[in-house]
Design a protein around this motif. Structure first.
Motif: not given
Length: 339
Positions: A186-187, A260-261, A268-269, A275-278
């Motif tokens: 992920e992500p 940070r990304l 950013p994502l 949300e799905r990744a976390l």
């Protein structure tokens, strides 16, 4: 990137007196959600605050083997990295190169494929990507394909072709139909699902007892650990603070990681992706040491690792000292090192 970092290897950290705090700590990490303890620790200042007068220099990498090259070249002192590259450097150096000093993340890896691939048998003749030859997801894919009766090799041949590819390029290749799927952390799993219509064929958690397997650990060069234990303990204090913050601030974590990304990558994502990744990752200081013999066997069977002895791979003594200060339970090295 490794060559450029190597040119800076004679840094203040190397000049600091052995046994005392290092003047500098050079840290590697990835811009992945599975490296969120690093991303949050950098963005919120947990790592630098804990290090005090030791200057923290951080560098983002694309995959584990590249981080290990930098660590071996003396270009960095510590790194967030997948377990298989950590195992490989330890075995190849006969235990001299580095020690795992903490866990960072569990879960958050999967095989995603194009629609129409509904069973493992449908993978015959397909082309799949992984982040880099010998990285943790590359080994996981090769090991799993072996259990399904497929032959692979490290040059891209076999019943299923595996093409190690940088993650952003994997997304583009999948969108264009040039690859059929990928085993990713992920992500990137969520990006392929949400942005490219991929489907999850195998969630790696389904392959492990209780779904517990290490995705990211914190690795420190053996010489740096020997010469600057106080600095490593300070790094671990910041790391545990970052993990604790992630566990207690799920509603804020996506925004901090994205900040940070954005600083690292310029973008950013999407909210749905992060949300799905976390939701797929668990953050923990436990490296799940008991899984490492299995990880080594998988690497050997896949042709990306050499057989070796893992005794001494872990030094969790400083981590457990930090955990004891907060009243937390110690973590186990499973007989593979100090705790």
């Amino acid at each position: 990137m490794v060559a450029g970092l190597s040119g800076c290897s004679a840094s203040a950290s190397a000049d600091a007196p052995a046994g005392g705090p290092a003047a500098e700590l050079r840290l590697g990490y990835f811009d992945n959600v599975t490296h969120a303890p690093a991303l949050v620790g950098l963005e919120k200042g947990f790592l630098q605050d804990s290090l005090g007068d030791t200057e923290l220099t951080a560098q983002a990498f694309a995959a584990g083997p590249a981080v290990i090259e930098a660590l071996s070249a003396g270009a960095i002192d510590a790194a967030y990295v997948g377990p298989n590259p950590a195992v490989n450097t330890f075995v190849q150096s006969a235990g001299a190169s580095a020690r795992v000093v903490a866990g960072a993340a569990s879960g958050g890896a999967a095989l995603v494929v194009r629609p129409g691939i509904d069973t493992p048998a449908d993978l015959a003749g397909t082309t799949l990507a992984t982040p880099q030859l010998g990285n943790t997801q590359d080994v996981a894919l090769r090991a799993w394909l072996g259990t399904e009766g497929f032959e692979t090799d490290t040059t891209g041949g076999g019943d299923v072709r595996i093409t190690p590819t940088e993650n952003a390029q994997t997304l583009a290749l999948f969108q264009s139909g040039e690859i059929d799927g990928a085993w990713l952390p992920e992500p990137w799993v969520s990006r392929l699902v949400i942005e490219a219509g991929a489907e999850v064929l195998v969630d790696e958690a389904s392959l492990w007892p209780e779904g517990a397997f290490p995705t990211t650990v914190l690795l420190v060069g053996s010489d740096f650990l020997r010469d600057h234990p106080d600095t490593v303990r300070a790094l671990l204090a910041g790391h545990t603070a970052s993990v604790a913050w992630l566990d207690g601030h799920a509603d804020e974590a996506g925004a901090v990681i994205n900040a940070r990304l954005a600083a690292d990558t310029g973008k950013p994502l999407p909210g749905a992706v992060i949300e799905r990744a976390l939701g797929a990752v668990r953050f923990t200081t436990d490296p799940l040491a008991g899984t490492f013999p299995t990880l080594l066997r998988a690497g050997v069977d896949a042709g990306t690792a050499k057989q070796g002895n893992l005794d001494g791979l872990f030094d969790l003594s400083l981590l457990n000292a930090v955990l004891a200060e907060s009243g937390a339970d110690p973590v186990s090295a499973a007989g593979l090192g100090a705790e």
